[in-house]
Scaffold this motif. Structure first.
Motif, mmCIF file in Angstrom:
data_model
loop_
_atom_site.group_PDB
_atom_site.id
_atom_site.type_symbol
_atom_site.label_atom_id
_atom_site.label_comp_id
_atom_site.label_asym_id
_atom_site.label_seq_id
_atom_site.Cartn_x
_atom_site.Cartn_y
_atom_site.Cartn_z
ATOM 1 N N UNK A 80 -1.035 10.259 8.427
ATOM 2 C CA UNK A 80 -1.921 11.377 8.694
ATOM 3 C C UNK A 80 -2.406 11.755 7.193
ATOM 4 N N UNK A 81 -3.710 12.258 6.881
ATOM 5 C CA UNK A 81 -4.358 12.522 5.853
ATOM 6 C C UNK A 81 -5.668 13.267 6.038
ATOM 7 N N UNK A 82 -5.788 13.848 4.583
ATOM 8 C CA UNK A 82 -6.926 14.985 4.637
ATOM 9 C C UNK A 82 -8.131 14.327 3.888
ATOM 10 N N UNK A 126 -5.473 13.607 0.179
ATOM 11 C CA UNK A 126 -4.026 13.752 0.399
ATOM 12 C C UNK A 126 -3.536 12.810 1.666
ATOM 13 N N UNK A 127 -2.173 12.261 1.505
ATOM 14 C CA UNK A 127 -1.918 11.711 2.643
ATOM 15 C C UNK A 127 -0.287 11.949 2.998
ATOM 16 N N UNK A 162 -10.327 19.056 7.143
ATOM 17 C CA UNK A 162 -10.087 18.186 8.261
ATOM 18 C C UNK A 162 -8.779 17.496 8.180
ATOM 19 N N UNK A 163 -7.859 17.328 9.035
ATOM 20 C CA UNK A 163 -6.611 16.476 9.131
ATOM 21 C C UNK A 163 -6.727 15.188 10.182
ATOM 22 N N UNK A 164 -6.623 14.101 9.621
ATOM 23 C CA UNK A 164 -7.023 12.857 10.485
ATOM 24 C C UNK A 164 -5.582 12.191 10.556
ATOM 25 N N UNK A 183 0.978 -1.305 0.041
ATOM 26 C CA UNK A 183 0.193 -0.132 0.017
ATOM 27 C C UNK A 183 0.890 1.201 0.045
ATOM 28 N N UNK A 184 0.306 2.381 -0.496
ATOM 29 C CA UNK A 184 1.051 3.589 -0.517
ATOM 30 C C UNK A 184 0.288 4.354 0.515
ATOM 31 N N UNK A 185 0.786 5.493 0.994
ATOM 32 C CA UNK A 185 0.336 6.361 2.142
ATOM 33 C C UNK A 185 -1.238 6.906 1.573
ATOM 34 N N UNK A 186 -1.571 7.163 0.316
ATOM 35 C CA UNK A 186 -3.111 7.488 -0.080
ATOM 36 C C UNK A 186 -3.776 6.079 0.114
ATOM 37 N N UNK A 187 -3.280 4.984 -0.202
ATOM 38 C CA UNK A 187 -4.226 3.807 -0.301
ATOM 39 C C UNK A 187 -4.440 3.158 1.092
ATOM 40 N N UNK A 188 -3.373 3.391 1.987
ATOM 41 C CA UNK A 188 -3.554 3.320 3.466
ATOM 42 C C UNK A 188 -4.899 4.149 4.095
ATOM 43 N N UNK A 189 -4.430 5.428 3.437
ATOM 44 C CA UNK A 189 -5.393 6.320 4.328
ATOM 45 C C UNK A 189 -7.021 5.933 3.751
#
Length: 75
Positions: free
Chosen positions: A50-52, A28-29, A57-59, A12-18
């Motif tokens: 950490x993603x948007x 975005x992640x 919102x930042x989660x 997984x990439x950061x975005x796909x994990x998010x």
């Protein structure tokens, strides 16, 4: 380690994990990091990202590498 990681047997990439944590598309992640905690379901390693999910919102999301458990820092 901040790049792609293996989660539930898939790379997984950061975005796909998010998106796994959120359950839908995110804007975005940031980089994937170790969360320094164990999964409450299986005891496996947990990653954080950490993603948007939206412009306002930042989660911080958490996802077990070994099972389906996921959570975020929302109340």
């Amino acid at each position: 380690m901040t790049g792609n990681r293996v989660v539930e047997g898939r790379m997984v990439t950061p975005k796909s994990l998010a998106e796994l944590v959120e359950g839908e598309s995110v804007m975005e992640a940031e980089n994937i990091e170790d969360a320094d905690r164990e999964c409450p379901d299986c005891g496996g390693d947990v990653l954080k990202v950490v993603y948007m999910p939206s412009v306002t919102e930042l989660v911080t999301g958490y996802k077990c590498q070994d099972c389906e458990w996921a959570d975020d820092d929302r109340d």
